[in-house]
Design an enzyme around this catalytic site. Structure first.
Site, short mmCIF file in Angstrom:
data_model
loop_
_atom_site.label_atom_id
_atom_site.label_comp_id
_atom_site.label_asym_id
_atom_site.label_seq_id
_atom_site.Cartn_x
_atom_site.Cartn_y
_atom_site.Cartn_z
N TYR A 1 10.68 -78.96 -51.33
CA TYR A 1 11.24 -79.99 -50.47
C TYR A 1 10.89 -81.34 -51.09
O TYR A 1 9.71 -81.64 -51.28
CB TYR A 1 10.62 -79.93 -49.07
CG TYR A 1 11.03 -78.75 -48.23
CD1 TYR A 1 10.38 -77.52 -48.34
CD2 TYR A 1 12.07 -78.85 -47.30
CE1 TYR A 1 10.76 -76.41 -47.56
CE2 TYR A 1 12.45 -77.76 -46.51
CZ TYR A 1 11.79 -76.56 -46.65
OH TYR A 1 12.17 -75.47 -45.88
N TYR B 1 5.91 -73.95 -39.65
CA TYR B 1 6.93 -73.48 -40.59
C TYR B 1 7.05 -71.94 -40.54
O TYR B 1 8.16 -71.39 -40.58
CB TYR B 1 6.59 -73.93 -42.02
CG TYR B 1 7.73 -73.75 -43.00
CD1 TYR B 1 7.94 -72.54 -43.64
CD2 TYR B 1 8.61 -74.79 -43.27
CE1 TYR B 1 8.98 -72.35 -44.53
CE2 TYR B 1 9.66 -74.62 -44.17
CZ TYR B 1 9.84 -73.39 -44.79
OH TYR B 1 10.90 -73.21 -45.66
N PRO C 1 18.39 -78.44 -40.48
CA PRO C 1 17.88 -77.28 -41.23
C PRO C 1 16.59 -77.55 -42.00
O PRO C 1 16.02 -76.65 -42.58
CB PRO C 1 19.02 -76.92 -42.17
CG PRO C 1 19.94 -78.07 -42.16
CD PRO C 1 19.71 -78.85 -40.93
N HIS D 1 7.30 -65.25 -49.33
CA HIS D 1 6.72 -66.49 -49.84
C HIS D 1 5.44 -66.80 -49.06
O HIS D 1 5.46 -66.83 -47.83
CB HIS D 1 7.71 -67.66 -49.69
CG HIS D 1 8.75 -67.68 -50.77
ND1 HIS D 1 9.59 -68.75 -50.98
CD2 HIS D 1 9.09 -66.76 -51.71
CE1 HIS D 1 10.38 -68.52 -52.00
NE2 HIS D 1 10.10 -67.30 -52.46
N LYS E 1 14.63 -73.56 -39.02
CA LYS E 1 14.36 -73.02 -37.69
C LYS E 1 15.57 -72.46 -36.96
O LYS E 1 15.44 -71.71 -36.00
CB LYS E 1 13.74 -74.11 -36.81
CG LYS E 1 12.34 -74.49 -37.24
CD LYS E 1 11.34 -73.36 -37.02
CE LYS E 1 10.24 -73.37 -38.05
NZ LYS E 1 10.13 -72.13 -38.80
P1 FAS Z 1 26.65 -68.85 -34.90
O1 FAS Z 1 27.27 -70.16 -34.78
O2 FAS Z 1 26.07 -68.32 -36.13
O3 FAS Z 1 27.55 -67.69 -34.27
C1 FAS Z 1 28.38 -67.94 -33.15
C2 FAS Z 1 29.57 -66.99 -33.24
O4 FAS Z 1 30.37 -67.18 -32.07
C3 FAS Z 1 30.45 -67.30 -34.45
O5 FAS Z 1 30.69 -66.11 -35.17
C4 FAS Z 1 31.73 -67.86 -33.84
O6 FAS Z 1 32.88 -67.49 -34.56
C5 FAS Z 1 31.73 -67.22 -32.45
N1 FAS Z 1 32.45 -68.00 -31.44
C6 FAS Z 1 32.46 -69.34 -31.28
N2 FAS Z 1 33.23 -69.69 -30.24
C7 FAS Z 1 33.72 -68.53 -29.71
C8 FAS Z 1 34.57 -68.22 -28.63
N3 FAS Z 1 35.07 -69.19 -27.85
N4 FAS Z 1 34.88 -66.92 -28.38
C9 FAS Z 1 34.34 -65.93 -29.16
N5 FAS Z 1 33.52 -66.16 -30.21
C10 FAS Z 1 33.23 -67.45 -30.47
N6 FAS Z 1 19.63 -72.40 -39.99
C11 FAS Z 1 18.52 -72.27 -40.75
O7 FAS Z 1 17.50 -71.77 -40.27
N7 FAS Z 1 18.52 -72.70 -42.08
C12 FAS Z 1 19.66 -73.24 -42.65
O8 FAS Z 1 19.66 -73.59 -43.82
C13 FAS Z 1 20.83 -73.38 -41.88
N8 FAS Z 1 21.97 -73.90 -42.44
C14 FAS Z 1 23.09 -74.05 -41.66
C15 FAS Z 1 24.30 -74.57 -42.17
C16 FAS Z 1 25.44 -74.73 -41.37
C17 FAS Z 1 26.71 -75.32 -41.95
C18 FAS Z 1 25.39 -74.36 -40.00
C19 FAS Z 1 26.59 -74.55 -39.10
C20 FAS Z 1 24.21 -73.82 -39.47
C21 FAS Z 1 23.06 -73.65 -40.29
N9 FAS Z 1 21.88 -73.10 -39.80
C22 FAS Z 1 20.76 -72.95 -40.54
C23 FAS Z 1 21.80 -72.70 -38.44
C24 FAS Z 1 22.41 -71.33 -38.35
O9 FAS Z 1 21.77 -70.44 -39.22
C25 FAS Z 1 22.32 -70.93 -36.89
O10 FAS Z 1 21.03 -71.20 -36.36
C26 FAS Z 1 22.66 -69.49 -36.64
O11 FAS Z 1 23.93 -69.24 -37.21
C27 FAS Z 1 22.65 -69.26 -35.13
O12 FAS Z 1 23.28 -68.08 -34.88
P2 FAS Z 1 24.19 -67.93 -33.57
O13 FAS Z 1 23.45 -68.44 -32.40
O14 FAS Z 1 24.64 -66.51 -33.59
O15 FAS Z 1 25.41 -68.92 -33.75
C1 PHB Z 2 18.21 -72.25 -47.39
O1 PHB Z 2 17.76 -71.53 -48.30
O2 PHB Z 2 19.42 -72.28 -47.07
C2 PHB Z 2 17.26 -73.14 -46.64
C3 PHB Z 2 15.89 -72.94 -46.79
C4 PHB Z 2 15.00 -73.77 -46.10
C5 PHB Z 2 15.51 -74.78 -45.29
C6 PHB Z 2 16.88 -74.97 -45.15
C7 PHB Z 2 17.77 -74.14 -45.83
O3 PHB Z 2 14.64 -75.60 -44.64
#
Ligand code: FAS
Ligand code: PHB
Length: 388
Positions: A200, A383, A292, A72, A296
């Site tokens: 957005y 961004y 989100p 994009h 980032k």
């Molecule tokens: P994660 O949380 O992805 O991974 C951590 C891992 O550690 C998990 O697999 C968990 O099971 C494991 N773990 C936890 N406790 C443990 C323990 N005690 N022992 C062993 N393992 C354990 N980011 C965006 O950029 N755009 C988005 O749209 C977006 N939407 C999101 C929606 C939701 C609902 C959430 C929760 C996050 C969202 N994020 C988004 C942020 C997300 O993408 C995170 O930044 C990304 O998953 C970060 O990755 P990790 O640091 O690996 O953490």
């Molecule tokens: C998504 O596609 O999940 C998404 C994209 C941009 C954002 C947040 C979520 O800022």
């Protein structure tokens, strides 16, 4: 068991760090609490910065992303006065890649399997020990048996609810937090995206985002009160509300269909400092959370991995001092993304209790973004990713 780097958490942070370290000849063991299918079932991020995609390619995980990901050059913002576009390429010469975190995680697992990396799933009750000595170790349970993993360093990649951050004494941590008074109701549907690029939307009824995963898979979000429950929202109610908040022209042509995933995520800004305690280094969501709105979260996890990988490589090459700079270096970029995510959230959402002055300031911010090239350049720079 012994390894050089014990990695707690098998999400994007843990898997990417493990992949880079193993390719550099540094041994790791990943301890993941959940099953692999559970981790792969999560629907999360969708937009990757160039820094993140470059790192995935460097880790040997970029082939499917380059084949299936969508580039994009810009993004759209809409208000009651209409829709305008910020052209990243024209303003800062950068682009972003639309490629879901689920796919990234799948590619990372495939790459880890290909090199025979050690990933222990369903590792329960992980505990970190002797972190401030030069002989830290980790204990955990698996299949009812207790295990000990001796290591040189521990990477806490276990997300916001993990054990790693809690393993740093509370009086040695400084935490910064802003909890937002609303959530995001997200829907994934096998429908054609509403537009070529993301939209957005700032609307009097609340924020909306039209995103995508591929030409047949769309991802949408609505700002909802924190009191809402997923079961309060039928698919029809979701589509009706989304149509109200998107520009009329877009809403008219939008394809709808059954949701294949529907969930509500809370929004918060959070940072813990420092990101190091002795031989423990925090990475990704274990150390910080962004709303989100600025896309980032996953991208910050990637830059943390980049900094820690470089420092660990230097340390195992004899320069342990490199690790001393990890936390400050990562936090510099984190706070830049924290600010941008807060700003995007502030100008695009309707805050309960916001007054007319707040509304006028939002409108002025959006007007500058629509009419000033310099404002668009600053937004595009943030961004598409601040420098590593
Ligand atoms: P994660 O949380 O992805 O991974 C951590 C891992 O550690 C998990 O697999 C968990 O099971 C494991 N773990 C936890 N406790 C443990 C323990 N005690 N022992 C062993 N393992 C354990 N980011 C965006 O950029 N755009 C988005 O749209 C977006 N939407 C999101 C929606 C939701 C609902 C959430 C929760 C996050 C969202 N994020 C988004 C942020 C997300 O993408 C995170 O930044 C990304 O998953 C970060 O990755 P990790 O640091 O690996 O953490
Ligand atoms: C998504 O596609 O999940 C998404 C994209 C941009 C954002 C947040 C979520 O800022």
């Amino acid at each position: 068991m012994r390894t050089q780097v014990a990695i707690i958490g098998g999400g994007p942070s843990g898997l990417l760090l493990s992949q880079l370290l193993n390719r550099a000849g540094i041994e790791t063991v990943v301890l993941e609490r959940q099953t692999r299918s559970y981790v792969l079932g999560r629907i999360r991020a969708g937009v990757l910065e160039r820094g993140c995609t470059d790192l995935l390619r460097r880790a040997g995980c970029g082939a499917r992303m380059d084949n299936e990901g969508i580039i994009h050059d810009g993004t759209n913002l809409s208000t009651v006065n209409g829709m305008f576009r910020v052209d990243f390429k024209a303003r800062v010469g950068e682009t972003v890649m639309v490629y879901g975190q689920t796919e990234v995680t799948q590619d990372l697992y495939a790459a880890q399997d290909a090199i025979g990396a050690t990933i222990v799933h369903e590792a329960q009750n992980v505990a970190l020990h002797d972190l401030t000595t030069d002989a830290p170790y980790v204990t955990y349970e698996k299949d009812g048996r207790s295990h000990r993993l001796d290591c040189d360093y521990v990477a806490g990649c276990d997300g916001f609810h993990g054990i790693s951050r809690q393993s740093i004494p509370a009086d040695r941590r400084t935490e910064y937090e802003r909890v937002y008074p609303f959530g995001w109701l997200g829907v994934l549907s096998r429908t054609a995206p509403a537009a070529e690029e993301l939209i957005y939307a700032n609307h009097p009824r609340g924020f909306a985002l039209a995103s995508m995963r591929n030409p047949q898979l769309s991802r949408y979000y609505l700002q909802v009160p924190l009191s809402d429950k997923v079961e309060d929202w039928t698919d029809q109610a979701f589509w009706d509300e989304l149509r109200r908040r998107l520009p009329a022209k877009v809403a008219e042509g939008m394809e709808t269909g059954p949701s294949i995933e529907k969930s509500i995520a809370p929004l918060r800004s959070f940072v813990t400092e420092p990101m190091r305690w002795g031989r423990l280094f925090l990475v990704g969501d274990a150390a910080h959370i962004v709303p989100p709105t600025g896309a980032k979260g996953l991208n910050l996890a990637a830059s943390d991995v980049h900094y820690l990988f470089e420092a660990l490589q230097a340390a195992f090459g004899g320069d342990a001092a490199a690790l001393d700079g990890y936390s400050d270096r990562a936090l510099r970029r984190i706070w830049g993304a924290m600010r941008f995510s807060w700003w995007m959230t502030s100008i695009l959402h309707r805050f309960p209790g916001q007054d007319d002055f707040d509304q006028k300031i939002q409108e002025a911010e959006l007007y500058q973004l629509e009419t000033l090239e310099s404002a668009q350049a600053a937004m595009a720079r943030n961004y598409t990713g601040l420098p590593y």
